[in-house]
Scaffold this active site. Structure first.
Site, short mmCIF file in Angstrom:
data_model
loop_
_atom_site.label_atom_id
_atom_site.label_comp_id
_atom_site.label_asym_id
_atom_site.label_seq_id
_atom_site.Cartn_x
_atom_site.Cartn_y
_atom_site.Cartn_z
N TYR A 84 0.89 -1.32 0.10
CA TYR A 84 -0.22 -0.11 -0.18
C TYR A 84 0.84 1.39 0.05
O TYR A 84 0.58 2.30 -0.96
CB TYR A 84 -0.95 -0.18 1.16
CG TYR A 84 -1.85 1.15 1.17
CD1 TYR A 84 -3.29 0.93 0.65
CD2 TYR A 84 -1.74 2.33 1.60
CE1 TYR A 84 -4.06 2.02 0.50
CE2 TYR A 84 -2.47 3.49 1.64
CZ TYR A 84 -3.92 3.31 0.93
OH TYR A 84 -4.76 4.23 1.01
N PHE A 136 -8.52 21.25 -24.38
CA PHE A 136 -8.74 19.97 -24.41
C PHE A 136 -9.89 19.87 -23.31
O PHE A 136 -10.11 20.37 -22.55
CB PHE A 136 -7.51 19.19 -24.01
CG PHE A 136 -7.77 17.71 -24.35
CD1 PHE A 136 -8.04 17.17 -25.53
CD2 PHE A 136 -8.13 16.61 -23.06
CE1 PHE A 136 -8.38 15.68 -25.78
CE2 PHE A 136 -8.55 15.65 -23.32
CZ PHE A 136 -8.67 14.89 -24.62
N THR A 137 -10.56 18.73 -23.81
CA THR A 137 -11.97 18.44 -23.21
C THR A 137 -11.96 18.44 -21.74
O THR A 137 -12.29 19.18 -20.77
CB THR A 137 -12.52 17.18 -23.79
OG1 THR A 137 -11.49 16.14 -23.76
CG2 THR A 137 -12.97 17.43 -25.42
N ASP A 227 1.19 20.28 -20.55
CA ASP A 227 0.48 18.91 -20.50
C ASP A 227 1.46 18.05 -21.33
O ASP A 227 1.53 18.32 -22.57
CB ASP A 227 -0.96 19.30 -21.16
CG ASP A 227 -1.57 17.72 -21.40
OD1 ASP A 227 -1.13 16.62 -21.55
OD2 ASP A 227 -3.00 17.83 -21.67
N LYS A 270 -0.68 7.67 -23.43
CA LYS A 270 -0.38 7.98 -24.60
C LYS A 270 1.07 7.63 -25.03
O LYS A 270 1.52 6.49 -25.03
CB LYS A 270 -0.79 9.57 -25.15
CG LYS A 270 -2.48 9.75 -25.21
CD LYS A 270 -3.10 9.66 -24.05
CE LYS A 270 -4.41 10.53 -24.30
NZ LYS A 270 -5.18 10.27 -22.88
N ARG A 394 -14.07 15.31 -33.51
CA ARG A 394 -13.26 16.30 -32.77
C ARG A 394 -13.83 17.46 -33.42
O ARG A 394 -13.17 18.10 -34.02
CB ARG A 394 -11.84 16.16 -32.84
CG ARG A 394 -11.19 15.06 -32.19
CD ARG A 394 -10.85 15.06 -30.74
NE ARG A 394 -11.98 14.78 -29.88
CZ ARG A 394 -11.69 14.56 -28.63
NH1 ARG A 394 -10.64 14.01 -28.12
NH2 ARG A 394 -12.69 14.48 -27.82
N PHE A 461 -19.53 14.24 -25.55
CA PHE A 461 -18.99 13.58 -26.69
C PHE A 461 -19.10 12.28 -26.30
O PHE A 461 -19.26 11.29 -27.29
CB PHE A 461 -17.76 14.16 -27.30
CG PHE A 461 -16.74 14.22 -26.50
CD1 PHE A 461 -16.22 15.18 -25.37
CD2 PHE A 461 -15.86 13.06 -26.29
CE1 PHE A 461 -15.47 15.24 -24.67
CE2 PHE A 461 -14.87 13.10 -25.40
CZ PHE A 461 -14.58 14.11 -24.51
O1 PLI Z 1 -7.72 10.08 -20.88
P1 PLI Z 1 -6.88 10.72 -19.64
O2 PLI Z 1 -7.59 10.95 -18.36
O3 PLI Z 1 -5.71 9.91 -18.93
O4 PLI Z 1 -6.24 11.96 -19.90
C1 PLI Z 1 -6.71 13.25 -20.27
C2 PLI Z 1 -5.92 13.82 -21.53
C3 PLI Z 1 -5.40 14.95 -20.98
N1 PLI Z 1 -4.47 15.69 -22.02
C4 PLI Z 1 -4.44 15.61 -23.43
C5 PLI Z 1 -3.64 16.19 -24.18
C6 PLI Z 1 -5.18 14.53 -23.79
O5 PLI Z 1 -5.11 13.84 -25.08
C7 PLI Z 1 -6.02 13.46 -22.85
C8 PLI Z 1 -6.67 12.47 -23.04
N2 PLI Z 1 -6.98 11.91 -24.45
C9 PLI Z 1 -7.87 10.97 -24.81
C10 PLI Z 1 -8.66 10.13 -23.94
C11 PLI Z 1 -7.79 11.14 -26.27
O6 PLI Z 1 -8.63 10.26 -26.64
O7 PLI Z 1 -7.12 11.76 -27.13
#
Ligand code: PLI
Length: 469
Positions: A84, A136-137, A227, A270, A394, A461
């Site tokens: 933990y 970004f969303t 970011d 990513k 998008r 979305f």
């Molecule tokens: O999906 P998360 O919570 O791990 O990350 C959010 C996120 C933050 N910043 C940027 C630039 C992103 O592209 C992002 C998530 N993007 C997704 C899920 C996408 O499909 O682009």
């Protein structure tokens, strides 16, 4: 077209962008017929997020968490220390982030939006502005929920899909100056710098721009946060396009880029070649203390932040793999391979081709549709019906509604994203994708658009439903 995939490889001093790995394990794909796809799409309310993955053939919904891990990463999963508190894997992750990104203090989170929540709550005072390079969303939503107002400061070229500038992700410093003149620097929470810029088509930010931002921030006593979700891809573009960086390693460029910022948040799903994970890391100890305290409320103890030990180990190894020049060259090479096939056929898209995806320009694809008929959502639906390939809207749906007026936000960019997971699909899959896009482009005149019939309150979305007009 003068620059074919082969000549691109040759420019890099080799014959092709071929992947620096081979395949050890495979996962079967699901083939469906048109009648089954029609039923599945109707059940999903014409929203590709609501499809079951078993009904999808080639899944280009996102590059988030869809990466294939290496044998070394899978081996790392086996040495997960699931304590933990004080898991050994946390310290490996801390070392990797310090070594490759350069930040002092790390707080892990379950994914990117967990990190966005923490940084927004600690660094925004309600009523402040958060200038950035295109929204970004999830980022903007967390900034708004913390009482901030996001303001777009990206260069104008970013809003024009046909502009071929090298660094369409840059922040326009004149726009920042105007904001300070109007509101005063004390009303700026921090600069929110995304690299590359997802909603602008994966376009990069130059080193010159981040350096200029650093000195602007020093002058105005404003923090600069990155970011870093796709910052490795950004570093590749700097190596390729910016004077003085051609002979530097991507890893070196990444570290220099981060050195101009005060901290970063990250969706490791990513760049870092894992299926889950994120973090926030900063240099300032007082801010770190606040983040470290808040993470226990929302994510978990500060040495796991909602992750299993094994996930932190896979991330630490993935970070090291993600910054290898051969790897990142093949990653972007595959995206360009698809883009160049489509360019040859005259398919309208965001130019130049960005880091993680091809963004089809739905306005030029379906000029007969108004933005209120959801051209990019329609394009994603048509692509799925044609071949079972899943893409993502998008455009106006992703942009949501104005928090004050309740009206649709109407972005200039109305794009459908073909997002390429890392180390997952082959060149032949890219050929199939290109052929399907061409097939729906040839049928484009028959398309009449969609109307919205269900809309959730947050990040619509993901769960909105539509029906054909
Ligand atoms: O999906 P998360 O919570 O791990 O990350 C959010 C996120 C933050 N910043 C940027 C630039 C992103 O592209 C992002 C998530 N993007 C997704 C899920 C996408 O499909 O682009």
């Amino acid at each position: 077209m003068t620059d074919t995939p082969r000549t691109f490889g040759q420019q890099l001093g080799r014959r092709s962008w071929a992947e620096p790995w081979k395949i050890k394990m495979v996962e079967p794909l699901h083939m469906t017929d048109r009648a089954a796809r029609e039923r599945a799409l109707a059940d999903a309310g014409y929203n590709t997020f609501l499809l079951r993955s078993r009904d999808v053939y080639i899944d280009l919904l996102t590059d988030s968490g869809t990466n294939a891990m290496s044998d070394r990463q899978w081996a790392g999963m086996m040495v997960g220390d699931e304590a933990y508190a004080g898991s050994e894997n946390f310290y490996h992750l801390e070392d990797a982030i310090h070594r490759y990104y350069g930040y002092e203090h790390l707080v892990p989170t379950h994914q990117g939006r967990g990190a966005e929540n923490l940084i927004s709550r600690t660094a925004i005072t309600p009523g402040q502005f958060v200038p950035g390079n295109m929204y970004f969303t999830t980022t903007r939503l967390h900034q708004e929920m913390a009482g901030g107002t996001f303001v777009d400061m990206i260069v104008d070229e970013a809003h024009d899909p046909q502009d071929r500038s090298d660094f369409k992700g840059n922040i326009d410093l004149a726009k920042l100056d105007a904001l300070v003149k109007r509101e005063g620097a004390a009303r700026i929470a921090y600069i929110s710098l995304g690299a590359t810029v997802n909603m602008a088509g994966g376009q990069p930010v130059s080193m010159a721009n981040v350096k200029a931002l650093r000195s602007w921030c020093d002058t105005h006593k404003v923090r600069l946060f990155l970011d870093a979700t796709r910052a490795v891809e950004n570093a590749f573009f700097i190596q390729e396009r910016e004077a003085g960086y051609a002979n530097k390693k991507v890893a070196e460029i990444l570290k220099e880029f981060c050195s101009y910022t005060d901290g970063a948040w990250m969706s490791a799903k990513k760049d870092s070649l894992v299926n889950i994970g994120g973090w926030v890391a900063v240099n300032e100890f007082a801010l770190f203390e606040e983040l470290r305290n808040l993470v226990v409320v929302f994510e978990g103890l500060h040495t796991y932040g909602g992750l299993a030990g094994r996930d932190m180990e896979a991330m630490a190894i993935g970070i090291g793999e993600s910054v290898q020049d051969d790897y990142i060259r093949s990653r972007i090479g595959q995206v360009r391979y698809l883009g160049r096939l489509l360019e040859e056929w005259g398919i309208p898209m965001m130019e130049p081709i960005g880091g993680h995806a091809i963004f089809l320009d739905a306005r030029r694809f379906y000029p007969q549709l108004t933005q209120d008929q959801f051209p990019a959502q329609t394009l994603a639906a048509e692509l799925y019906l044609d071949s079972g390939i899943r893409a993502m809207e998008r455009g106006i749906v992703s942009a949501g509604r104005d928090a004050r007026t309740g009206d649709h936000n109407r972005p200039k960019l109305e794009l459908t994203r073909l997002t390429i997971p890392r180390r997952v699909y082959t060149q032949a899959h890219m050929d199939v994708v290109a052929e399907s896009v061409k097939a729906i482009f040839d049928q484009r005149d028959k398309v009449t658009g969609l109307k919205l019939n269900y809309e959730p309150k947050y990040l619509r979305f993901f769960q909105a439903r539509f029906e054909p007009i």
